[in-house]
Every structure is written in C-alpha cells, then in structure tokens.
Scaffold this active site. Structure first.
Site, PDB file in Angstrom:
ATOM      1  N   GLY A 153       0.786  -1.215   0.000  1.00  0.00           N
ATOM      2  CA  GLY A 153       0.000   0.000   0.000  1.00  0.00           C
ATOM      3  C   GLY A 153       0.822   1.271   0.000  1.00  0.00           C
ATOM      4  N   CYS A 154       0.195   2.366   0.436  1.00  0.00           N
ATOM      5  CA  CYS A 154       0.784   3.697   0.324  1.00  0.00           C
ATOM      6  C   CYS A 154       2.075   3.869   1.123  1.00  0.00           C
ATOM      7  CB  CYS A 154      -0.229   4.747   0.755  1.00  0.00           C
ATOM      8  SG  CYS A 154      -1.699   4.842  -0.290  1.00  0.00           S
ATOM      9  N   ASN A 155       2.257   3.100   2.170  1.00  0.00           N
ATOM     10  CA  ASN A 155       3.469   3.221   2.981  1.00  0.00           C
ATOM     11  C   ASN A 155       4.670   2.503   2.371  1.00  0.00           C
ATOM     12  OD1 ASN A 155       1.460   1.098   4.284  1.00  0.00           O
ATOM     13  ND2 ASN A 155       3.508   0.244   4.488  1.00  0.00           N
ATOM     14  N   ALA A 156       4.439   1.699   1.326  1.00  0.00           N
ATOM     15  CA  ALA A 156       5.442   0.748   0.840  1.00  0.00           C
ATOM     16  C   ALA A 156       6.718   1.377   0.304  1.00  0.00           C
ATOM     17  CB  ALA A 156       4.829  -0.152  -0.231  1.00  0.00           C
TER      18      ALA A 156
END
Length: 375
Positions: A153-156
């Site tokens: 997701g966006c944190n990756a």
C-alpha cells in the site's frame, strides 16, 4: 574543554551521513490523460450530492488517470478484473520506464550502471513482477539483483527504501534504483457506492523512481564530484497500529467480481494520533527534536490525513507545502507520492548542507513509516 552532549550527537550524525547511502537522483511520470474532479463527475454522470461533495472538497484539482474505454452511447465500459490487470501491467511499464529514465538522467547515470532494482506496486498482481519485466524491456544487465514489493500500500515506498538502503550499504559505490509504480486506474470499481466513491475521488496514476548510492569512501561536504546535493539516509522507523489493521484494505468484491479498496473514515485520526509516537521512535537516541527538522516530505494521503498529521506534529502549512501541492496536482499516487514531494523540494533549491529532514508515509497495517535524512 569537553564538547556539549548535543554538539557531540550532531557531530556523530554528521559522520554517519558521510558514509550513509545517498539519494543521487529522482524521476517521476504520470499518464498523458488528466481529469479535473468536475470532469470525473461528468464522465460518470454522478448526481448524488454526497458523492459530488466528496470529489469537490478533496483539495484535488486534477489527476492523471486512464479511464475505461467509451461505448457507442458515450458511457464508460465496465472493465473486468482481467482487463484491469492488463491495464496495470501496460500502464505500469510505461510509467515505470519513463520514471527510471528521468531518474537516471538526474543522477548522471545510465542503465548500464544499475546493479539493483526494486519495484513497488499495490495496484495489481503479476508474476514475474515489474522488476523482471523492466529488466527485459530496458535491457538492464541480466545479473542485476532485484526485489518486488507488492501489496503493502501507500506506505510501501519507505518499506522498500529500507531494503534498498541496506543493499547499497553492503555494496559501496554501486547504483541501486527503486521505482514505485501505481496504476490506480487499474484498481477502481465504479458501482456508485459511498465506499468506492471515496477511493475514486482520491487516487491518481503515477510512478516515481529514486537512485541510491553509498559512497565508496566517506564524503566531504562541498567536495568536487561528491553526491552531497542529495540527502543521506541515516535511519528508518516503523510503527504499526494493529487495532486498525482493517482500516485500509484491498479485498475481493464478490458482487463486482474484482478487487476493491476500502478506506475507513477514521483513518486520518488514527494516523494523526500515532504520528508523534512514530517520530519519537525515529529520533530516539539521536539527540534531535522535531524543531531540528528543517524539511518534511509527507505522503499525500488526503486532505484530512495531512491536516491530522500537521496538527499532531505541530507542522505549519509551509512544512507540508509540497505534500499538499502533489495532492492538488496528482491526487494520492500511493507508494510514490512522497517522492513526488521530494522532487519538488529538491527543485526548490532551498536545502542547505547539514540540514535534517523526515520522510513519512502511511498506509495499510495500519502503518506509519519514517526515515531520517541529512543533506
């Protein structure tokens, strides 16, 4: 006379920065087709005032997207999961290639210099992954080491950057690339529900690449030929919020026959409430305080997320100017958003040697990732 403890700590961080992996280049790419929020409402004939409000009050002006093909009656086709997956690969490869080429040009390097390639994506699944596909398409050396980070997701982007930084530290002088490839158009469900409308109002397509290289010997600021214009990656931290593990998820929608992303309305407040804890972990033992951080590169997660992070970390609007600018111009580009913001900070030319910065991403888990950098 003995140096004060704070001075000693800063001196130690300076020495760490001299051997730390450095950002030597960055490049971004978006699709050729862009839509304003009003145009999106028009394209899909959305009249529900609640959904229109979500689109028009998102702090987003436009986004790069590849919409479904138009039918003879002017409406948009409903894409199958297979068609969405094909879009993910096709658009992802195109944007990934463009971002990598721009990054290498910025770094003053060539494809022949690449020794490690890490590809990040959450908008589709394919085997072999983007790393193998791009090595083939770009003609990168077949012995290039690689890694695919899929579905985080966006944190990756920061999760992957941790791995890339570790590789460069173990291979001083050799060039590593990370590219975040997010064809969010390939993860959309247009079913008119509030759940899907929140997602459809927020995400945009884009790819961002970053080049890292650890110096073969400690660098001296101002030294001719050094890479000191880019920051050194000093340390990383991760803070997972287990009680909010279902707040952001990408799961199967049986009724639609495809995967669908879900965002809990409480996400901004969960992230904000834990931001200070994550920052304390990052700075623990460094002697630094939040007031010592000159530059903030924060993921463009959405207006409410940004506002919540600002409030909880005591940041000004100026601190997150590039974060809000990227959201305005591109929407949430998932894992690569923070690199779009970093590129704008770099282009601004306001950073001075010795200054500290924090990179911050957040996403499913729920998770907050951070990195401490020094120029």
């Amino acid at each position: 006379m003995e140096k004060p403890l704070r001075h000693k700590v800063h001196e130690a961080l300076g020495k760490a920065a001299a051997i730390a992996p450095r950002v030597t280049g960055v490049g971004t790419a978006v699709p050729p087709t862009t839509y304003t929020q009003q145009e999106m409402l028009n394209e899909f004939g959305i009249t529900d005032p609640r959904i229109r409000s979500i689109f028009l009050n998102s702090a987003i002006e436009q986004r790069g997207l590849t919409l479904p093909p138009k039918l003879p009656d002017g409406s948009r086709a409903v894409e199958t999961q297979g068609e969405l997956l094909a879009k993910h690969v096709r658009n992802g490869l195109g944007m990934g290639r463009e971002a990598i080429e721009a990054c290498l040009k910025d770094a003053g390097a060539t494809l022949a210099d690449v020794r490690y390639l890490c590809c990040v994506t959450s908008t589709g699944f394919v085997t072999p992954g983007f790393s193998a596909l791009l090595i083939k398409e770009l003609g990168i050396d077949r012995h290039c080491s690689r890694l695919d980070v899929v579905g985080m997701g966006c944190n990756a982007g920061l999760n992957a950057l941790t791995a890339v930084s570790g590789w460069t530290s173990a291979h001083p002088g050799e060039l590593a690339l990370m590219v975040c490839i997010e064809a969010c158009s390939a993860a959309y469900v247009f079913d008119g529900t509030m759940r899907s409308s929140v997602v459809n109002s927020l995400f945009g397509d884009g790819a961002a690449a970053v080049a890292l290289r650890a110096p073969a010997r400690p660098e001296v600021p101002g030294e001719t030929g050094s890479a000191c214009s880019g920051p050194g990656l000093l340390r990383f931290s991760s803070c997972i919020i287990p009680e909010a593990s279902a707040a952001m998820r990408y799961d199967w929608d049986e009724a639609q026959g495809k995967f669908s992303f879900f965002l809990d309305p409480e996400v901004p407040y969960v992230v904000g409430a834990n931001a200070e804890t994550a920052l304390e972990k990052l700075l623990d033992g460094t002697g630094l305080h939040s007031s010592d951080i000159s530059h903030w590169v924060v993921h463009s997660g959405g207006k409410k997320v940004i506002d919540s992070v600002r409030a909880n970390l005591g940041l000004s609007r100026h601190d997150v100017r590039h974060t809000t600018g990227v959201l305005r111009d591109h929407g949430n580009i998932s894992s690569g958003s923070f690199l779009f913001s970093y590129e704008r900070l770099r282009d601004e030319g306001c950073v001075r040697p010795g200054e500290f910065g924090v990179l911050m991403t957040m996403g499913p888990g729920s998770t907050i990732e951070m990195a401490l950098v020094r120029w």
